[in-house]
Design a protein around this motif. Sequence first.
Motif, PDB file in Angstrom:
ATOM      1  N   UNK A  27      13.236 157.150  83.427  1.00 29.94           N
ATOM      2  CA  UNK A  27      14.084 156.181  82.723  1.00 29.94           C
ATOM      3  C   UNK A  27      14.186 154.874  83.521  1.00 29.94           C
ATOM      4  N   UNK A  28      14.173 154.968  84.851  1.00 27.76           N
ATOM      5  CA  UNK A  28      14.214 153.766  85.684  1.00 27.76           C
ATOM      6  C   UNK A  28      12.894 153.003  85.567  1.00 27.76           C
ATOM      7  N   UNK A  29      11.768 153.731  85.549  1.00 23.19           N
ATOM      8  CA  UNK A  29      10.480 153.073  85.355  1.00 23.19           C
ATOM      9  C   UNK A  29      10.444 152.347  84.009  1.00 23.19           C
ATOM     10  N   UNK A  30      10.974 152.982  82.987  1.00 24.20           N
ATOM     11  CA  UNK A  30      11.022 152.349  81.665  1.00 24.20           C
ATOM     12  C   UNK A  30      11.870 151.080  81.699  1.00 24.20           C
ATOM     13  N   UNK A  31      13.010 151.136  82.394  1.00 23.90           N
ATOM     14  CA  UNK A  31      13.886 149.962  82.484  1.00 23.90           C
ATOM     15  C   UNK A  31      13.177 148.806  83.198  1.00 23.90           C
ATOM     16  N   UNK A  32      12.510 149.128  84.334  1.00 19.23           N
ATOM     17  CA  UNK A  32      11.778 148.086  85.048  1.00 19.23           C
ATOM     18  C   UNK A  32      10.677 147.494  84.200  1.00 19.23           C
ATOM     19  N   UNK A  33       9.947 148.339  83.467  1.00 13.54           N
ATOM     20  CA  UNK A  33       8.875 147.861  82.604  1.00 13.54           C
ATOM     21  C   UNK A  33       9.417 146.985  81.481  1.00 13.54           C
ATOM     22  N   UNK A  34      10.546 147.381  80.922  1.00 11.46           N
ATOM     23  CA  UNK A  34      11.154 146.616  79.832  1.00 11.46           C
ATOM     24  C   UNK A  34      11.486 145.201  80.282  1.00 11.46           C
ATOM     25  N   UNK A  35      12.043 145.083  81.476  1.00 12.92           N
ATOM     26  CA  UNK A  35      12.387 143.767  82.003  1.00 12.92           C
ATOM     27  C   UNK A  35      11.128 142.933  82.249  1.00 12.92           C
TER      28      UNK A  35
ATOM     29  N   UNK B  15      19.536 144.059  81.204  1.00 13.68           N
ATOM     30  CA  UNK B  15      19.310 145.506  81.244  1.00 13.68           C
ATOM     31  C   UNK B  15      20.227 146.261  80.292  1.00 13.68           C
ATOM     32  N   UNK B  16      21.362 145.646  79.926  1.00 11.62           N
ATOM     33  CA  UNK B  16      22.336 146.318  79.061  1.00 11.62           C
ATOM     34  C   UNK B  16      22.169 145.981  77.579  1.00 11.62           C
ATOM     35  N   UNK B  17      21.062 145.352  77.223  1.00 11.77           N
ATOM     36  CA  UNK B  17      20.850 145.028  75.808  1.00 11.77           C
ATOM     37  C   UNK B  17      20.658 146.272  74.947  1.00 11.77           C
ATOM     38  N   UNK B  18      20.191 147.352  75.573  1.00  7.57           N
ATOM     39  CA  UNK B  18      20.008 148.583  74.813  1.00  7.57           C
ATOM     40  C   UNK B  18      18.587 149.092  74.786  1.00  7.57           C
ATOM     41  N   UNK B  19      17.624 148.225  75.143  1.00  3.94           N
ATOM     42  CA  UNK B  19      16.234 148.670  75.115  1.00  3.94           C
ATOM     43  C   UNK B  19      15.761 149.196  76.467  1.00  3.94           C
ATOM     44  N   UNK B  20      16.447 148.849  77.566  1.00  8.54           N
ATOM     45  CA  UNK B  20      15.993 149.238  78.912  1.00  8.54           C
ATOM     46  C   UNK B  20      16.403 150.659  79.269  1.00  8.54           C
TER      47      UNK B  20
END
Length: 436
Positions: free
Chosen positions: A304-312, A65-70
């Motif tokens: 932003x949380x939805x985006x993070x979950x989707x990114x993963x 999650x901390x790579x920068x894209x999430x």
Amino acid sequence: MSQEQHFSSLLSQRGARTAACRDFLYDKMVQVFSNMYHPENNPKGIVNLGTAVNSLMEEEVCQRLNRGDAFRVMAHHLHYANFSGIDELKEAVADFLNRHFKPLEPITPAKISTMCGATGCLDGLAHVLCDSEDVVLTPTPVYSRIQTDFLDVANVKVEPLELLDEEDFEDRTFSLQPEAVERHVKELRAQGRRVRAFVLVNPQNPLGEVYSPALLTQLLNVCARNDIHFIVDEIYGLSVHDENTEFRSVLSLNLPDPKRTHVIWAMSKDFGLAGLRVGVILSQCPGVHEFFHNACLFRTIPWIVQHAGATLLKDTVWCDEFYLPTYRRRLAHNYHMACDRLEAMGTRVRRGSAGLFIWFSVKSFLCPVTMEEEGVLLQEILDGGLYIVQGKVLYCTSPGWMRLVFTVTEKELDEGLDRLRAVLAARKLRLAMKEP
């Protein structure tokens, strides 16, 4: 004077009722959090093996999650979005669950609404499917928030179907029988009560049971015959630790009543992301999603949380080739280690196949074998620096059962089991001294 009566002079009736509700797991979690064990910072704190938190892959999930894209904040994240779930998340969830739940008919974004956690999903379904004072039926023992998720706000009554500590024809205890479900539905209706849904957790919490496709089909047919909704919480669907067991989502089966079948999943347990509050409702009933289109305004997940979950979830290589296989190996390792140690202490473990917990009996350490004595032992365990959950809180009617969460670091699990062993050994010695 009850708490509800105490609040009633200032609050509405529904406000007083909700304010007076108390959930043991939530209250105890808050209490334990104030004195949490840490091997260096607080070695005398309470080891928490009671809250169903999954931290087996905590470091790896944080790194991803901390790579920068999430959590990269863009201007559009600062504005309103579709409150029932942004397209990015719905598409990611659909693709992920199509791969891993293998539905008979592909999951599409149109069949998905998102809410803040599985608790929000259950509360939402309580509102859209039931009226105040309606009844839903669920097998017990069960995760206790099933009761409060339906009752606290929506005022929907949860009626237990008590599973017994008795062996069935397959030598299994706490066996779920479709005939018992149908019989109980008819009994409740004969009493004039309006039964609206059957609620199942699969894999089951706290039993760790993965229900077979044959049994699920029978349960679906019972619900279809009686025109009641089938709600299944599959939040532990990817947390199978028995290599000989396959989890089958109800979505992979022929559904006799598709519009009355609703599936819940979340990222809280399988991915250890309870703090992100990403819950998902899968339903083929258009009216359910129309409801959530409006109601999610009150329960929405931050963009932003939805985006993070989707990114993963969209990182298929990380999810499928690294995370899930590594997670399941660690899950199996901790599970078998904890079961072996519990049995060495003299407890009776009901071996399961999935989930974050072990269901075990301390009946041989109770004298007398009563719920009151179970509570006394639980307090001794807490005084010994360990928090686990007693069966009574999970609506188990047989004294002596407890639930232990094993998905913590190996050091923390080892410390918690050492503390439990010390408490049980001391109690065993006291019981021996009382014998004539």
